[in-house]
Design a protein around this motif. Structure first.
Motif, PDB file in Angstrom:
ATOM      1  N   LYS A 198       0.938  -1.071  -0.062  1.00  0.00           N
ATOM      2  CA  LYS A 198       0.015   0.072   0.071  1.00  0.00           C
ATOM      3  C   LYS A 198       0.991   1.435  -0.057  1.00  0.00           C
ATOM      4  N   ILE A 199       0.694   2.144  -0.953  1.00  0.00           N
ATOM      5  CA  ILE A 199       1.552   3.308  -0.993  1.00  0.00           C
ATOM      6  C   ILE A 199       0.583   4.700  -1.187  1.00  0.00           C
ATOM      7  N   GLU A 200       1.301   5.659  -0.920  1.00  0.00           N
ATOM      8  CA  GLU A 200       0.742   6.886  -1.188  1.00  0.00           C
ATOM      9  C   GLU A 200       1.654   7.520  -2.356  1.00  0.00           C
ATOM     10  N   LEU A 201       1.024   8.291  -3.305  1.00  0.00           N
ATOM     11  CA  LEU A 201       2.077   8.826  -4.332  1.00  0.00           C
ATOM     12  C   LEU A 201       1.326   9.937  -4.888  1.00  0.00           C
ATOM     13  N   VAL A 202       2.106  11.186  -5.031  1.00  0.00           N
ATOM     14  CA  VAL A 202       1.737  12.356  -5.676  1.00  0.00           C
ATOM     15  C   VAL A 202       1.883  12.749  -6.865  1.00  0.00           C
ATOM     16  N   GLY A 203       1.154  13.006  -7.818  1.00  0.00           N
ATOM     17  CA  GLY A 203       1.797  13.249  -9.051  1.00  0.00           C
ATOM     18  C   GLY A 203       0.675  14.071 -10.050  1.00  0.00           C
ATOM     19  N   ILE A 204       0.967  14.260 -11.353  1.00  0.00           N
ATOM     20  CA  ILE A 204      -0.059  14.857 -12.177  1.00  0.00           C
ATOM     21  C   ILE A 204      -0.817  13.873 -12.736  1.00  0.00           C
ATOM     22  N   PHE A 205      -2.284  14.177 -12.646  1.00  0.00           N
ATOM     23  CA  PHE A 205      -3.230  13.252 -13.002  1.00  0.00           C
ATOM     24  C   PHE A 205      -3.548  13.213 -14.434  1.00  0.00           C
ATOM     25  N   HIS A 206      -3.778  12.336 -15.402  1.00  0.00           N
ATOM     26  CA  HIS A 206      -4.119  12.533 -16.671  1.00  0.00           C
ATOM     27  C   HIS A 206      -5.205  11.420 -17.002  1.00  0.00           C
ATOM     28  N   TYR A 207      -6.353  11.973 -17.639  1.00  0.00           N
ATOM     29  CA  TYR A 207      -7.514  11.091 -17.869  1.00  0.00           C
ATOM     30  C   TYR A 207      -8.040  11.347 -19.131  1.00  0.00           C
ATOM     31  N   GLY A 208      -8.356  10.685 -19.954  1.00  0.00           N
ATOM     32  CA  GLY A 208      -8.836  11.001 -21.109  1.00  0.00           C
ATOM     33  C   GLY A 208      -9.346   9.585 -22.130  1.00  0.00           C
ATOM     34  N   MET A 209      -9.337   9.609 -23.153  1.00  0.00           N
ATOM     35  CA  MET A 209      -9.575   8.461 -24.235  1.00  0.00           C
ATOM     36  C   MET A 209      -8.313   7.494 -24.050  1.00  0.00           C
ATOM     37  N   GLU A 210      -8.398   6.256 -23.525  1.00  0.00           N
ATOM     38  CA  GLU A 210      -7.726   5.282 -23.161  1.00  0.00           C
ATOM     39  C   GLU A 210      -6.349   5.752 -22.376  1.00  0.00           C
ATOM     40  N   GLU A 211      -6.852   6.759 -21.293  1.00  0.00           N
ATOM     41  CA  GLU A 211      -5.712   7.137 -20.699  1.00  0.00           C
ATOM     42  C   GLU A 211      -6.236   7.351 -19.250  1.00  0.00           C
ATOM     43  N   ALA A 212      -5.378   6.618 -18.280  1.00  0.00           N
ATOM     44  CA  ALA A 212      -5.799   7.002 -16.871  1.00  0.00           C
ATOM     45  C   ALA A 212      -4.533   6.832 -15.928  1.00  0.00           C
ATOM     46  N   GLY A 213      -3.877   8.075 -15.910  1.00  0.00           N
ATOM     47  CA  GLY A 213      -2.425   7.735 -15.334  1.00  0.00           C
ATOM     48  C   GLY A 213      -1.894   8.754 -14.295  1.00  0.00           C
ATOM     49  N   LEU A 214      -1.017   8.619 -13.873  1.00  0.00           N
ATOM     50  CA  LEU A 214      -0.169   9.623 -12.998  1.00  0.00           C
ATOM     51  C   LEU A 214       1.264   9.881 -13.445  1.00  0.00           C
ATOM     52  N   THR A 215       1.628  11.157 -13.825  1.00  0.00           N
ATOM     53  CA  THR A 215       2.858  11.345 -14.182  1.00  0.00           C
ATOM     54  C   THR A 215       3.853  12.235 -12.968  1.00  0.00           C
ATOM     55  N   ASN A 216       4.866  12.209 -13.248  1.00  0.00           N
ATOM     56  CA  ASN A 216       5.877  12.816 -12.375  1.00  0.00           C
ATOM     57  C   ASN A 216       6.189  14.178 -13.020  1.00  0.00           C
ATOM     58  N   LYS A 217       6.204  15.335 -12.191  1.00  0.00           N
ATOM     59  CA  LYS A 217       6.654  16.401 -12.843  1.00  0.00           C
ATOM     60  C   LYS A 217       7.837  16.705 -13.210  1.00  0.00           C
ATOM     61  N   LYS A 218       8.655  16.127 -12.652  1.00  0.00           N
ATOM     62  CA  LYS A 218      10.196  16.174 -13.182  1.00  0.00           C
ATOM     63  C   LYS A 218      10.367  15.540 -14.516  1.00  0.00           C
ATOM     64  N   ASN A 219       9.699  14.473 -14.728  1.00  0.00           N
ATOM     65  CA  ASN A 219       9.888  13.571 -15.963  1.00  0.00           C
ATOM     66  C   ASN A 219       8.380  12.878 -16.299  1.00  0.00           C
TER      67      ASN A 219
END
Length: 134
Positions: free
Chosen positions: A47-68
């Protein structure tokens, strides 16, 4: 009038907090993208806690890192699970996920290094999500 417009703009940009009914805040380890990339085995099935930029759209549901932004984690949403805010409103209604796309969020769930998400383009996934918010 100006104050009203400012309040409306501020509320449009915020991310509400949604939790599952069985959410327990004390069972998650805060990790960074760097830690997950360096040693995914250490966090696999945990079980983890992670902060990032959320992306959601057609065929996409993810979290990315600000740095990369190339480092993407798939979010395995269970649309049948209740994820509600303090007013009982669902995360999965009224296009909330689309509105939160591009915003920084905190997720709490189980890390799975073997799940590379839709089309296999993610380095891992967060499953069994119990917290989505700020």
């Amino acid at each position: 009038m100006i104050l009203s417009l400012i309040l409306i703009c501020v509320s449009c940009g915020s991310v509400d907090t949604y939790t599952s009914p069985d959410y327990d805040s004390g069972k998650y380890t805060a990790v960074s993208f760097e830690q997950l990339l360096k040693d995914p085995n250490q966090f696999d099935k945990k079980k983890i806690e992670l902060v990032g930029i959320f992306h959601y759209g057609m065929e996409e549901a993810g979290l990315t890192n600000k740095k990369n932004p190339k480092n993407r984690i798939w979010i395995e949403f269970d649309y049948a699970k209740k994820m509600i805010d303090k007013n009982g409103k669902s995360l999965f209604k009224d296009e909330k996920l689309l509105r939160y796309s591009g915003k920084e969020v905190k997720l709490k769930g189980v890390f799975n290094k073997e799940n590379t998400g839709h089309l296999g383009i993610y380095f891992a996934a967060i499953e069994d999500l119990h917290y989505f918010g700020k």
